[in-house]
Enzyme design. Sequence first.
Site, mmCIF file in Angstrom:
data_model
loop_
_atom_site.group_PDB
_atom_site.id
_atom_site.type_symbol
_atom_site.label_atom_id
_atom_site.label_comp_id
_atom_site.label_asym_id
_atom_site.label_seq_id
_atom_site.Cartn_x
_atom_site.Cartn_y
_atom_site.Cartn_z
ATOM 1 N N GLY A 1 20.063 67.642 91.689
ATOM 2 C CA GLY A 1 19.378 68.552 90.782
ATOM 3 C C GLY A 1 19.996 68.489 89.395
ATOM 4 N N ARG A 2 19.975 69.605 88.683
ATOM 5 C CA ARG A 2 20.456 69.638 87.299
ATOM 6 C C ARG A 2 21.586 70.641 87.132
ATOM 7 N NH1 ARG A 2 14.719 69.581 83.871
ATOM 8 N NH2 ARG A 2 14.046 67.494 84.559
ATOM 9 N N VAL A 3 22.445 70.373 86.124
ATOM 10 C CA VAL A 3 23.561 71.258 85.817
ATOM 11 C C VAL A 3 23.387 71.775 84.387
ATOM 12 C CG1 VAL A 3 26.063 71.475 85.599
ATOM 13 C CG2 VAL A 3 25.092 69.979 87.356
ATOM 14 N N GLY B 1 23.983 67.845 82.700
ATOM 15 C CA GLY B 1 24.091 66.806 83.712
ATOM 16 C C GLY B 1 22.921 66.829 84.660
ATOM 17 N N GLU B 2 22.678 65.673 85.310
ATOM 18 C CA GLU B 2 21.557 65.575 86.228
ATOM 19 C C GLU B 2 21.859 64.492 87.252
ATOM 20 O OE1 GLU B 2 16.664 65.309 86.067
ATOM 21 O OE2 GLU B 2 17.862 64.970 84.257
ATOM 22 N N GLY B 3 21.489 64.733 88.496
ATOM 23 C CA GLY B 3 21.721 63.753 89.550
ATOM 24 C C GLY B 3 20.722 63.929 90.672
ATOM 25 N N GLY B 4 21.004 63.290 91.824
ATOM 26 C CA GLY B 4 20.096 63.383 92.952
ATOM 27 C C GLY B 4 20.012 64.775 93.522
ATOM 28 N N ASP C 1 32.971 61.638 99.196
ATOM 29 C CA ASP C 1 32.158 61.234 98.041
ATOM 30 C C ASP C 1 33.037 61.138 96.795
ATOM 31 O OD1 ASP C 1 29.806 60.370 96.906
ATOM 32 O OD2 ASP C 1 29.059 62.377 96.459
ATOM 33 N N LYS D 1 24.701 74.822 88.692
ATOM 34 C CA LYS D 1 24.019 73.686 89.320
ATOM 35 C C LYS D 1 22.820 74.205 90.094
ATOM 36 C CE LYS D 1 25.906 71.236 92.778
ATOM 37 N NZ LYS D 1 26.736 70.191 93.431
#
Length: 486
Positions: free
Chosen positions: A81-83, A76-79, A196, A98
């Site tokens: 960072g990465r998982v 996974g990846e988002g604002g 969130d 994470k």
Amino acid sequence: MGCCFSCSSPQALDEDLEKTDSIRVKAPNGKFKSKDSFDNKKEKDPSGTRHIAAQTFTFKELAAATRNFRAECLIGEGGFGRVYKGRLESTNQIVAVKQLDRNGLQGNREFLVEVLMLSLLHHPNLVNLIGYCADGDQRLLVYEYMPLGSLEDHLHDLAPDKEPLGWNLRMKIAAGAARGLEYLHDKANPPVIYRDFKSSNILLNEDYDPKLSDFGLAKLGPVGDKTHVSTRVMGTYGYCAPEYAMTGQLTLKSDVYSFGVVLLELITGRKAIDNARVTGEHNLVAWARPLFKDRRKFPYMADPLLQGQYPMRGLYQALAVAAMCLQEQASTRPLIGDVVTALTYLASQTYDPSIHLVHSNRFGPSPGREKKEKERRGSEDHGVPRTSRQSSLKSPRRQDSPDTHLRDGWARGSNGASDDGGSGRRHYLDELERSDSNQRASPGSNQRASPSSNQRASPSNNPRASPGSGGRTPRRVHRASSSLHD
């Protein structure tokens, strides 16, 4: 994936961190018990994690667990960072690691808030924090591994060989996620506002049990005579409550609104924001609000990937709960405890497609049923004055908005007696069932839903969004930033 706002002011967050030490969790006996995680030593600690009661890892340990953060371990990846998926050498446990991007949107303070919150709060519907790493400028969080990924992965942009979620699983996930919010709102003292809540932050284990994750934006709720907490607006566009987005005044009902958006995603299969759709259907809530007012259009709102395999009454009731959560006025939204009661009931009504008729994703009854209804109405109309028939069609019971039924049900349930011991939480379900029965028994009710009205009642003339298509509208992945900005 949507991005999030930067963190609140340092002063406001410092106050939160000071108060977090006093978070207490309600025990089964109804009393609150304190969970002390810090001592009172005033030592210099740049990372802010010296006194957190959670397992610590070195960067070397986590690099070994993820095979030096190899690309094949990326899940996974988002604002933030990465998982990565990894395996701890010390315990042989599979975990999710994470790694916060040092130049990303989630900074040291959000990292600290998440470690604090998950160290203090424990519930079957909250993801379990195993530990963290704060070596130098490295910030990593270690969670239990959730093999089925996020709810978003099972609702949107499915691969052709991926089986969509059935109705029973959708209601199970909705009820479990609501219980996670209920724990934060009602069991923690002071209450915790998640801030969130979205489908990408709901993770699923091998049994499709949902767990809330990513607590970097969590905020301690109002206490005493305060009605809200004021903060800079943070969240994801499409999920934020309107009053919070406009004023920065945050309440528990802000989470309830976000929950309503996710429940609507579960029912419709649509994204909260989808710019690949035709004009007028980009925003899920804006698209749904007009449809909430006409029950004949409720089947049109069901996810086409369900292929009509859902209980019609359950669909009506789930949409009614979503409609109440999405009220524009925060004061008219239900408490999350009421939502849990409603969805627990819906999740307990197991739907078996093999013994139920498959519903067509259309507005009217089947031709055979319509013919029988016309014959019955014809025999009843002999000897019935025309004025009587007209008055029955104009009966006030035809006000089918789920908002009306739910608001009346909750209001009466909170002030009067009810069948479930006085809580009144299930009263609105009974109201919906009675109104549904009245509609079927009304001599003129089916005439209004005849197949000939399909074209007139269709919310969209777009052939791709036809309610009878039985397939998902082709979608393009929208990669523009979807976050609200200050």
